[in-house]
Write a protein that holds these residues in place. Sequence first.
Motif, PDB file in Angstrom:
ATOM      1  N   LYS A 114       0.840  -1.206   0.000  1.00 15.72           N
ATOM      2  CA  LYS A 114       0.000   0.000   0.000  1.00 15.72           C
ATOM      3  C   LYS A 114       0.874   1.254   0.000  1.00 15.72           C
ATOM      4  O   LYS A 114       1.980   1.252   0.545  1.00 15.72           O
ATOM      5  CB  LYS A 114      -0.911   0.018   1.236  1.00 15.72           C
ATOM      6  CG  LYS A 114      -1.879  -1.152   1.321  1.00 15.72           C
ATOM      7  CD  LYS A 114      -2.705  -1.066   2.592  1.00 15.72           C
ATOM      8  CE  LYS A 114      -3.677  -2.240   2.700  1.00 15.72           C
ATOM      9  NZ  LYS A 114      -2.971  -3.527   2.858  1.00 15.72           N
ATOM     10  N   ALA A 115       0.367   2.297  -0.590  1.00 21.45           N
ATOM     11  CA  ALA A 115       1.065   3.581  -0.599  1.00 21.45           C
ATOM     12  C   ALA A 115       1.332   4.036   0.829  1.00 21.45           C
ATOM     13  O   ALA A 115       0.485   3.884   1.708  1.00 21.45           O
ATOM     14  CB  ALA A 115       0.229   4.632  -1.324  1.00 21.45           C
ATOM     15  N   GLY A 116       2.539   4.550   1.043  1.00 20.65           N
ATOM     16  CA  GLY A 116       2.897   5.067   2.358  1.00 20.65           C
ATOM     17  C   GLY A 116       3.555   4.060   3.283  1.00 20.65           C
ATOM     18  O   GLY A 116       4.082   4.446   4.333  1.00 20.65           O
ATOM     19  N   GLN A 117       3.542   2.788   2.910  1.00 27.23           N
ATOM     20  CA  GLN A 117       4.164   1.783   3.787  1.00 27.23           C
ATOM     21  C   GLN A 117       5.686   1.904   3.765  1.00 27.23           C
ATOM     22  O   GLN A 117       6.285   2.234   2.740  1.00 27.23           O
ATOM     23  CB  GLN A 117       3.744   0.378   3.372  1.00 27.23           C
ATOM     24  CG  GLN A 117       2.318   0.032   3.729  1.00 27.23           C
ATOM     25  CD  GLN A 117       1.976  -1.411   3.429  1.00 27.23           C
ATOM     26  OE1 GLN A 117       2.283  -1.928   2.366  1.00 27.23           O
ATOM     27  NE2 GLN A 117       1.332  -2.072   4.385  1.00 27.23           N
ATOM     28  N   LYS A 118       6.300   1.617   4.916  1.00 21.38           N
ATOM     29  CA  LYS A 118       7.755   1.632   5.033  1.00 21.38           C
ATOM     30  C   LYS A 118       8.289   0.250   4.657  1.00 21.38           C
ATOM     31  O   LYS A 118       7.901  -0.747   5.260  1.00 21.38           O
ATOM     32  CB  LYS A 118       8.170   2.002   6.456  1.00 21.38           C
ATOM     33  CG  LYS A 118       7.814   3.430   6.828  1.00 21.38           C
ATOM     34  CD  LYS A 118       8.302   3.777   8.221  1.00 21.38           C
ATOM     35  CE  LYS A 118       7.978   5.223   8.564  1.00 21.38           C
ATOM     36  NZ  LYS A 118       8.448   5.599   9.911  1.00 21.38           N
ATOM     37  N   VAL A 119       9.180   0.232   3.674  1.00 23.17           N
ATOM     38  CA  VAL A 119       9.646  -1.029   3.099  1.00 23.17           C
ATOM     39  C   VAL A 119      11.154  -1.188   3.288  1.00 23.17           C
ATOM     40  O   VAL A 119      11.926  -0.272   2.995  1.00 23.17           O
ATOM     41  CB  VAL A 119       9.316  -1.106   1.594  1.00 23.17           C
ATOM     42  CG1 VAL A 119       9.754  -2.451   1.020  1.00 23.17           C
ATOM     43  CG2 VAL A 119       7.830  -0.889   1.362  1.00 23.17           C
ATOM     44  N   LEU A 120      11.557  -2.362   3.761  1.00 27.83           N
ATOM     45  CA  LEU A 120      12.970  -2.735   3.826  1.00 27.83           C
ATOM     46  C   LEU A 120      13.244  -3.701   2.689  1.00 27.83           C
ATOM     47  O   LEU A 120      12.560  -4.717   2.547  1.00 27.83           O
ATOM     48  CB  LEU A 120      13.293  -3.404   5.164  1.00 27.83           C
ATOM     49  CG  LEU A 120      14.693  -4.008   5.291  1.00 27.83           C
ATOM     50  CD1 LEU A 120      15.770  -2.931   5.181  1.00 27.83           C
ATOM     51  CD2 LEU A 120      14.834  -4.774   6.598  1.00 27.83           C
ATOM     52  N   VAL A 121      14.239  -3.393   1.872  1.00 26.44           N
ATOM     53  CA  VAL A 121      14.572  -4.227   0.717  1.00 26.44           C
ATOM     54  C   VAL A 121      15.719  -5.179   1.080  1.00 26.44           C
ATOM     55  O   VAL A 121      16.716  -4.774   1.672  1.00 26.44           O
ATOM     56  CB  VAL A 121      14.969  -3.360  -0.491  1.00 26.44           C
ATOM     57  CG1 VAL A 121      15.289  -4.253  -1.699  1.00 26.44           C
ATOM     58  CG2 VAL A 121      13.855  -2.379  -0.838  1.00 26.44           C
ATOM     59  N   ILE A 122      15.561  -6.448   0.690  1.00 29.19           N
ATOM     60  CA  ILE A 122      16.591  -7.467   0.890  1.00 29.19           C
ATOM     61  C   ILE A 122      17.159  -7.850  -0.473  1.00 29.19           C
ATOM     62  O   ILE A 122      16.415  -8.120  -1.418  1.00 29.19           O
ATOM     63  CB  ILE A 122      16.012  -8.721   1.580  1.00 29.19           C
ATOM     64  CG1 ILE A 122      15.415  -8.378   2.948  1.00 29.19           C
ATOM     65  CG2 ILE A 122      17.097  -9.805   1.718  1.00 29.19           C
ATOM     66  CD1 ILE A 122      16.407  -7.903   3.978  1.00 29.19           C
ATOM     67  N   GLU A 123      18.480  -7.870  -0.564  1.00 27.82           N
ATOM     68  CA  GLU A 123      19.172  -8.211  -1.801  1.00 27.82           C
ATOM     69  C   GLU A 123      20.251  -9.255  -1.492  1.00 27.82           C
ATOM     70  O   GLU A 123      20.737  -9.329  -0.351  1.00 27.82           O
ATOM     71  CB  GLU A 123      19.780  -6.945  -2.415  1.00 27.82           C
ATOM     72  CG  GLU A 123      20.532  -7.134  -3.712  1.00 27.82           C
ATOM     73  CD  GLU A 123      19.669  -7.633  -4.865  1.00 27.82           C
ATOM     74  OE1 GLU A 123      19.294  -8.823  -4.808  1.00 27.82           O
ATOM     75  OE2 GLU A 123      19.425  -6.871  -5.819  1.00 27.82           O
ATOM     76  N   ASP A 124      20.626 -10.050  -2.479  1.00 22.80           N
ATOM     77  CA  ASP A 124      21.660 -11.058  -2.215  1.00 22.80           C
ATOM     78  C   ASP A 124      23.060 -10.567  -2.563  1.00 22.80           C
ATOM     79  O   ASP A 124      24.022 -10.848  -1.851  1.00 22.80           O
ATOM     80  CB  ASP A 124      21.348 -12.381  -2.923  1.00 22.80           C
ATOM     81  CG  ASP A 124      21.456 -12.295  -4.441  1.00 22.80           C
ATOM     82  OD1 ASP A 124      21.183 -11.217  -5.003  1.00 22.80           O
ATOM     83  OD2 ASP A 124      21.799 -13.315  -5.062  1.00 22.80           O
TER      84      ASP A 124
END
Length: 210
Positions: A114-124
């Motif tokens: 949803k718009a406005g959500q705080k997202v943490l991105v995981i990468e390898d």
Amino acid sequence: MSKYAITVAKQLLDIKAIKLQPKNPFTWASGWKSPIYCDNRKALSYADVRTYIKTAFAELAKEKYADIDVVAGVATGAIAQGALVADLLNKPFVYVRSAPKDHGLANLIEGDIKAGQKVLVIEDLISTGSSSLKAVEALRNAQCDVVGMLAIFTYGFPIAEEAFKAANVELTTLSNYQEMIGAAVQSGYVTDADVATLQEWRKNPSEWGK
């Protein structure tokens, strides 16, 4: 340097997720010649390594980004890792494709967000940073707040560091190229001459070996 750097470097070398061949270089998909090949998906096949990595990610997430709403994995290498971290944190999980599907809903982001959500991105893995930052762009275009990115390993290329800075994305990695070289020397995997080659490659990887 993260407190996990040496352990993760040793683990990746032990399971041959990282292979070093200074005298018989690999050819990357980009066409670059390289004395190193890194495939962190191998970590998923080793329960102890998989557990250490997901736990380290979760600990860092709690320390740095305690109020996130969603964990996002970058396809395809970090889908499983991201899901494992989201499970530990008891957070929703989505993943970001490299390109929209060419059928159905043509989704770029898979999962509910949803718009406005705080997202943490995981990468390898971080090489030039291009594909990782495309995922950030997709999330921002969905009006999400990307709070940062956690990755298993980075080559530490200046071009990547500059790209993350320009995109205003905080990147934290469990381990990195210099720690890996130290672990490889300690284990007897490489010689002093090999180390010189590995260091020279990193200065200008796109031109090395031509």
